[in-house]
Design an enzyme around this catalytic site. Structure first.
Site, PDB file in Angstrom:
ATOM      1  N   SER A 169      -0.457  22.494  -9.774  1.00  0.00           N
ATOM      2  CA  SER A 169      -1.568  23.645 -10.457  1.00  0.00           C
ATOM      3  C   SER A 169      -1.391  22.432 -11.884  1.00  0.00           C
ATOM      4  O   SER A 169      -1.167  21.364 -12.628  1.00  0.00           O
ATOM      5  CB  SER A 169      -0.748  24.643 -10.823  1.00  0.00           C
ATOM      6  OG  SER A 169      -1.874  25.628 -11.529  1.00  0.00           O
ATOM      7  N   ASP A 265     -10.520  24.302  -5.068  1.00  0.00           N
ATOM      8  CA  ASP A 265      -9.577  24.561  -5.166  1.00  0.00           C
ATOM      9  C   ASP A 265      -9.994  25.735  -5.575  1.00  0.00           C
ATOM     10  O   ASP A 265     -10.770  26.877  -7.159  1.00  0.00           O
ATOM     11  CB  ASP A 265      -9.732  24.006  -6.862  1.00  0.00           C
ATOM     12  CG  ASP A 265      -7.842  24.258  -6.569  1.00  0.00           C
ATOM     13  OD1 ASP A 265      -8.223  25.370  -7.648  1.00  0.00           O
ATOM     14  OD2 ASP A 265      -6.525  23.150  -6.999  1.00  0.00           O
ATOM     15  N   HIS A 332      -5.064  26.386  -3.432  1.00  0.00           N
ATOM     16  CA  HIS A 332      -3.982  25.661  -4.394  1.00  0.00           C
ATOM     17  C   HIS A 332      -3.158  25.220  -4.306  1.00  0.00           C
ATOM     18  O   HIS A 332      -1.920  26.413  -4.187  1.00  0.00           O
ATOM     19  CB  HIS A 332      -4.631  27.049  -5.492  1.00  0.00           C
ATOM     20  CG  HIS A 332      -4.258  26.544  -6.986  1.00  0.00           C
ATOM     21  ND1 HIS A 332      -4.599  25.206  -7.563  1.00  0.00           N
ATOM     22  CD2 HIS A 332      -3.588  27.233  -8.139  1.00  0.00           C
ATOM     23  CE1 HIS A 332      -4.315  24.786  -9.348  1.00  0.00           C
ATOM     24  NE2 HIS A 332      -3.625  25.852  -9.130  1.00  0.00           N
TER      25      HIS A 332
END
Length: 394
Positions: A169, A265, A332
């Site tokens: 991330s 995502d 994600h």
């Protein structure tokens, strides 16, 4: 339903058998250098030492956790784990890419494996000397990055044969933005590569037609004084905040880099494509919670987002040293969790798990540049289902 229950059961069994806890290490020496978290506390990481043939190989993985874009949002992080090492858990579980068992992490299990905690709010790019006495906020992420690497060099990374900078991330974005800097800090003889998990955030308009994420990143870069630590090859051509987007600077990265990302995502769908500010009536709420609840029109919008994402990736596709694993899951971060990194139920492309694809690319056994067919064709996916009450920026 029985299949879902079985899958959950298998994931629990895998997780219990594979994960282990690793203590926190504080980089106290960084404080004197002004390399500190938002609240002025020392940076920190969790370190599991390598063994055998992996003793001189290093995996430096950066934790994720979004960004703060002004004094108000940074103050909101200041007294939590994303702004202060005083608030971080003393131990965290290692699994997936951190696993120390060959059956779960075949290529990196015996490496020195670290998870660097994220406490600066700007993907380790900020560097503001002045500290506002009213907020007592330190925007020093770029200094933290260097101080952590220097600490690791002193602990043996100066002898590294192989080294990877990775992250998930906002940490994945860190590994892209700081890839060449990481290489520059290591010995010239070290084989250095970078790896970004769910860090390829794109500059797309939201469903209302607004440039929401572009403005947000502009505020992040301005608040943290990030411009001087972004790629000069990019900032010499465009506004510095646009260089916070990988699509505008990844082509110039000299160090080999691999990108793992879902084309849908889940963080980007929730916060770039359909943020709350662009959806005041909550029409996207159920869709963002569970992709199976999306309407035909919403799915079409997401298919268009996928095409925009793939177009943004084009700069990555022009270099032999770069690789990618782009699946069509609603997900994600897929490397830190065992069931999405490497098990017999993991997502696959070209009959390879993410772990196998990354390992083949790193060791140059075979290149890997694969893009999945559009949703819902991939039956190996682990699509995320969010708590309906969860409105957080993950």
């Amino acid at each position: 339903m029985n299949g879902i229950i079985l899958l959950i059961y298998m994931v629990i069994i895998v997780g219990r058998g594979e994960s282990f806890f690793v203590d926190i290490t504080y980089v106290e020496s960084a404080v004197a250098k002004g390399a500190v978290c938002l609240d002025g506390s020392a940076p920190a990481y969790h370190f599991d030492k390598g063994s055998g043939a992996g003793i001189n190989n290093w995996l430096v993985h950066i934790e994720g956790g979004g960004w703060c874009n002004n004094a108000t949002t940074c103050l909101a992080r200041r007294n939590g784990r994303l702004g202060s090492s005083k608030q971080m858990a003393k131990q965290i579980a290692f699994s997936g890419i951190f696993s120390n068992k060959p059956q779960f992490n075949p290529d990196f299990y015996n490496w020195n494996r670290l998870k660097v905690r994220y406490c600066d709010g700007a993907s380790f790019t900020g560097d503001v000397e002045a500290v506002d006495p009213a907020t007592k906020l330190y925007y020093r992420g770029a200094r933290v990055f260097v101080a952590v690497i220097e600490d690791l060099l002193a602990k043996g990374m100066k002898n590294a044969e192989n080294a990877i900078l990775s992250g998930c991330s906002a940490g994945g974005l860190t590994s892209i933005l700081n890839c060449d800097r990481f290489k520059s800090l290591l010995p010239i003889s070290t084989n250095v590569k970078c790896f970004a998990d769910a860090g390829f955030f794109i500059n797309a308009k939201d469903v209302s037609g607004a440039q929401h994420i572009e403005q947000f990143y502009n505020d992040v870069v301005t608040t943290h004084g990030s411009a001087k630590h972004l790629a000069q090859s990019c900032t010499s051509k465009m506004k510095p905040s646009l260089c916070f987007f990988p699509e505008n600077m990844v082509q110039a990265i000299q160090t080999p880099i691999f990108v793992v990302n879902a084309a849908y995502d889940s963080w980007q769908i929730k916060n770039i494509l359909a943020p709350g500010v662009a959806d005041p009536h909550g029409l996207w709420h159920n869709c963002k919670t569970d992709i199976k609840k999306c309407s035909t029109t919403q799915l079409q919008t997401m298919q268009e987002y996928r095409l925009e994402f793939l177009k943004a990736l084009s700069g990555l596709m022009s270099a032999k040293s770069k690789g990618y694993f782009i699946n069509s899951c609603y997900a994600h971060c897929q490397t830190e969790t065992q069931e999405t990194w490497s098990t017999n139920i993991s997502p696959m492309l070209n009959n390879k798990t993410i772990a196998k694809a990354v390992g083949d690319w790193f060791y140059e056994r075979s290149p890997f540049e694969k893009i999945d067919c559009p949703y819902p064709c991939d039956k190996t996916c682990h699509n995320r289902i969010f708590d309906p009450q969860d409105n957080s920026l993950a």
